[in-house]
Design a protein around this motif. Structure first.
Motif, short mmCIF file in Angstrom:
data_model
loop_
_atom_site.label_atom_id
_atom_site.label_comp_id
_atom_site.label_asym_id
_atom_site.label_seq_id
_atom_site.Cartn_x
_atom_site.Cartn_y
_atom_site.Cartn_z
N PHE A 357 0.82 -1.21 0.00
CA PHE A 357 0.00 0.00 0.00
C PHE A 357 0.86 1.26 0.00
O PHE A 357 0.49 2.27 -0.60
CB PHE A 357 -0.96 -0.04 1.19
CG PHE A 357 -1.88 -1.22 1.13
CD1 PHE A 357 -3.03 -1.19 0.36
CD2 PHE A 357 -1.56 -2.40 1.79
CE1 PHE A 357 -3.86 -2.29 0.26
CE2 PHE A 357 -2.39 -3.51 1.70
CZ PHE A 357 -3.54 -3.45 0.94
N ASP A 358 2.02 1.19 0.64
CA ASP A 358 2.95 2.31 0.58
C ASP A 358 3.42 2.55 -0.86
O ASP A 358 3.52 3.69 -1.32
CB ASP A 358 4.16 2.06 1.48
CG ASP A 358 3.80 2.00 2.95
OD1 ASP A 358 2.75 2.55 3.33
OD2 ASP A 358 4.56 1.39 3.72
N PRO A 429 -7.04 6.69 -3.90
CA PRO A 429 -8.09 7.12 -2.94
C PRO A 429 -8.78 5.96 -2.24
O PRO A 429 -9.29 6.13 -1.13
CB PRO A 429 -9.09 7.88 -3.83
CG PRO A 429 -8.34 8.21 -5.08
CD PRO A 429 -7.34 7.13 -5.26
N LYS A 430 -8.78 4.79 -2.85
CA LYS A 430 -9.50 3.64 -2.30
C LYS A 430 -8.74 2.92 -1.19
O LYS A 430 -9.33 2.12 -0.46
CB LYS A 430 -9.80 2.63 -3.41
CG LYS A 430 -10.67 3.19 -4.53
CD LYS A 430 -10.88 2.14 -5.62
CE LYS A 430 -11.70 2.69 -6.77
NZ LYS A 430 -11.92 1.70 -7.84
N ILE A 431 -7.45 3.19 -1.05
CA ILE A 431 -6.65 2.46 -0.06
C ILE A 431 -6.17 3.34 1.08
O ILE A 431 -5.42 2.88 1.94
CB ILE A 431 -5.44 1.78 -0.73
CG1 ILE A 431 -4.51 2.83 -1.34
CG2 ILE A 431 -5.89 0.76 -1.76
CD1 ILE A 431 -3.13 2.32 -1.67
N ILE A 432 -6.59 4.60 1.12
CA ILE A 432 -6.16 5.50 2.18
C ILE A 432 -7.28 5.67 3.21
O ILE A 432 -8.44 5.39 2.93
CB ILE A 432 -5.75 6.88 1.63
CG1 ILE A 432 -6.92 7.55 0.89
CG2 ILE A 432 -4.53 6.76 0.73
CD1 ILE A 432 -6.61 8.95 0.39
N TYR A 433 -6.89 6.13 4.39
CA TYR A 433 -7.86 6.46 5.44
C TYR A 433 -7.77 7.96 5.69
O TYR A 433 -6.76 8.45 6.20
CB TYR A 433 -7.56 5.66 6.72
CG TYR A 433 -7.71 4.17 6.53
CD1 TYR A 433 -8.96 3.56 6.63
CD2 TYR A 433 -6.60 3.37 6.23
CE1 TYR A 433 -9.11 2.19 6.44
CE2 TYR A 433 -6.75 2.00 6.04
CZ TYR A 433 -8.00 1.42 6.15
OH TYR A 433 -8.14 0.06 5.96
N THR A 434 -8.81 8.67 5.28
CA THR A 434 -8.79 10.12 5.41
C THR A 434 -9.01 10.55 6.85
O THR A 434 -9.39 9.74 7.70
CB THR A 434 -9.87 10.76 4.52
OG1 THR A 434 -11.16 10.28 4.94
CG2 THR A 434 -9.66 10.40 3.06
N ILE A 444 -14.31 11.92 0.87
CA ILE A 444 -13.66 11.04 -0.11
C ILE A 444 -14.13 9.61 0.14
O ILE A 444 -14.27 9.17 1.29
CB ILE A 444 -12.13 11.11 0.04
CG1 ILE A 444 -11.66 12.56 -0.09
CG2 ILE A 444 -11.44 10.22 -0.98
CD1 ILE A 444 -10.27 12.79 0.48
N GLU A 445 -14.38 8.88 -0.93
CA GLU A 445 -14.73 7.47 -0.78
C GLU A 445 -13.43 6.70 -0.55
O GLU A 445 -12.85 6.11 -1.46
CB GLU A 445 -15.46 6.94 -2.02
CG GLU A 445 -16.07 5.57 -1.78
CD GLU A 445 -16.78 5.00 -2.99
OE1 GLU A 445 -17.66 4.16 -2.80
OE2 GLU A 445 -16.46 5.41 -4.12
N ASP A 446 -12.99 6.73 0.70
CA ASP A 446 -11.72 6.11 1.05
C ASP A 446 -11.95 4.64 1.44
O ASP A 446 -13.05 4.10 1.27
CB ASP A 446 -11.05 6.88 2.18
CG ASP A 446 -11.86 6.86 3.48
OD1 ASP A 446 -13.02 6.41 3.45
OD2 ASP A 446 -11.33 7.31 4.52
N ALA A 447 -10.92 4.01 1.99
CA ALA A 447 -11.02 2.59 2.34
C ALA A 447 -12.11 2.35 3.38
O ALA A 447 -12.83 1.33 3.33
CB ALA A 447 -9.67 2.10 2.87
N PHE A 448 -12.26 3.27 4.32
CA PHE A 448 -13.30 3.14 5.35
C PHE A 448 -14.69 3.16 4.73
O PHE A 448 -15.53 2.30 5.02
CB PHE A 448 -13.15 4.26 6.37
CG PHE A 448 -14.28 4.35 7.35
CD1 PHE A 448 -14.29 3.57 8.50
CD2 PHE A 448 -15.34 5.23 7.14
CE1 PHE A 448 -15.34 3.64 9.40
CE2 PHE A 448 -16.40 5.31 8.04
CZ PHE A 448 -16.39 4.51 9.17
#
Length: 467
Positions: A357-358, A429-434, A444-448
């Protein structure tokens, strides 16, 4: 309304109203019949209390955007969460994680003052980057849930129930203790949950929790003291619940969500700015590997991966995490990934890696050697066609020396590389936690958010009537 009557040679009133009066009893009876049928159908479809409450709220306030998305969060006794991290320093197994608990589990904020020119990526994103530990998922999720837009304190409205249990922090009992001690807290929580009225509604099938460690830690194979982990997921109550974790060990009620990385933006503008930066970055190395060898694991291919990297004559960058203190420095790690076209992600102690993910966050194309590293894990977050964003090389081919990683990667066309990098950029955007308080147009439609939508979708399947 008036119309011309040719027989009387004058304008007369239209006779419609009299006709309406003549047939109105029949129409009234018909409409009453339809209304009764409609009421009956509505009763059948929406007879449960939660749905009736949602309909009432929608009627009073207009369209209810949270209908079907309400989540209720249990107020657990502190022994199941806060107490586990309050005494963090008391447990030798957790001491190296205590300083990462600040800032809602994101860890200490990274400052430009702490580094030199390698902080180029921080100059445009100061305030969004944190030194985040990979095992902080439970703390992050709980704080994110507190700001979830459809959180309700009325459990009768909820479609799902969140259990904010810090299962991963019970790791202090994963070894060096007898199995009775290791299982004690999980069994205590199972009793507490099963005694709640929310439990009796679906016996836990609408409940979910988050674990910041891999699934195998909670599925001890036997009751021998020598076996690793606890038996949390073998308890009958937890077999009904949905678990979100950084790596799954079962395909029944476990679902993998991204490891926490370092970037926690507060707006969509921050994300787009970062995407633009990784898109424009000039990359000096064809491929790179950040990690340590695993000489004690016979099946590990890391030794061969490292050998091929070192033999590449400058085409590969190797950051040795066995001897290099910089592997714990987010800036140094991200600097390597930003400088590479491809990032090698061989399995470590388990198939998945936080490094995956990094590297994606840095816009680097991942190279996998085991399908369980991502393809069989994070299905909610990655494209189904894995060739769009990654390269796959068989572990077996590497072990027997059948493949040259460098030769394989150098044969990939610039056109395909550009296409894969575009896909990697879309995944970011899908793998981050805002940040937890992001609401409104900046949300944002983030991982959460993706995880919550899929959990609600899963629970809804249990609620569907059987025909």
């Amino acid at each position: 309304m008036e119309k011309f009557n040719p027989r009387k040679n004058k304008i007369v009133e239209k006779q419609g109203p009299k006709l309406w009066l003549a047939i109105s009893p029949t129409l009234v009876f018909y409409f009453l019949y339809l209304f009764q049928i409609n009421q009956f159908v509505t009763y059948l479809l929406f007879s449960d209390k939660a749905t009736l409450n949602i309909l009432l709220k929608a009627k009073q306030e207009g369209t209810d955007t949270c209908a079907g998305r309400y989540i209720y969060m249990h107020n657990l006794p502190s022994r199941f969460n806060d107490d586990l991290i309050k005494n963090c320093e008391a447990y030798i197994e957790l001491r190296n994680k205590c300083n990462f608990l600040v800032n809602s589990g994101f860890g200490p904020r990274i400052s430009n003052d702490d580094h030199n020119q390698t902080t180029q990526f921080l100059t445009t994103e100061t305030g969004s980057w944190y030194s985040t530990n990979q095992f902080m998922l439970e703390v992050i999720f709980r704080e994110k849930m507190r700001h979830y837009g459809c959180l309700t304190n009325d459990s009768s409205l909820s479609s799902a129930v969140f259990v904010p249990f810090y299962a991963g922090f019970d790791v202090r009992l994963f070894w060096g203790y007898n199995v009775k001690q290791r299982d004690e807290l999980g069994e205590d929580l199972a009793r507490w949950l099963s005694g709640r009225p929310e439990w009796r509604r679906m016996y836990g099938r609408d409940h979910f929790f988050v674990a910041g460690r891999v699934g195998r830690d909670f599925r001890r194979l036997s009751d021998q003291d020598s076996d690793w982990g606890n038996k949390l997921l073998r308890l009958p109550e937890f077999e009904n619940m949905t678990m979100l974790s950084i790596e799954t060990n079962s395909w029944s009620n476990e679902f993998a969500v991204p490891y926490p990385s370092y970037f926690h933006p507060k707006s969509e503008i921050d994300v787009k700015r970062w995407q633009r930066q990784v898109r424009m970055k000039q990359r000096r190395f064809l491929f790179s590997f950040v990690g340590a060898p695993r000489p004690n694991l016979k099946e590990s291919i890391r030794g061969e991966v490292i050998s091929q990297c070192l033999a590449s004559q400058g085409k590969c960058k190797f950051l040795n995490c066995e001897t290099n203190k910089y592997c714990g420095d987010p800036v140094k790690v991200m600097d390597v990934f930003q400088d590479s076209v491809f990032c090698l992600q061989p399995p470590g102690d388990t198939p998945t890696r936080r490094s995956t993910f990094d590297s994606i966050l840095a816009g680097c194309i991942p190279v996998f050697f085991n399908r369980d590293s991502v393809y069989n894990q994070y299905k909610w977050f990655f494209p189904k066609d894995h060739t769009k964003y990654s390269v796959y090389i068989s572990e077996e081919d590497v072990k027997i020396g059948k493949v040259s990683i460098e030769n394989l990667l150098i044969m990939i066309s610039e056109e395909r590389i550009l296409s894969m990098r575009n896909e990697v950029e879309k995944i970011i955007p899908k793998i981050i936690y805002t940040k937890p308080k992001v609401v409104g147009p900046d949300k944002i439609e983030d991982a959460f958010e993706i995880a919550m939508a899929r959990v609600l979708e899963r629970v809804s399947l249990f609620k569907m009537p059987r025909i």
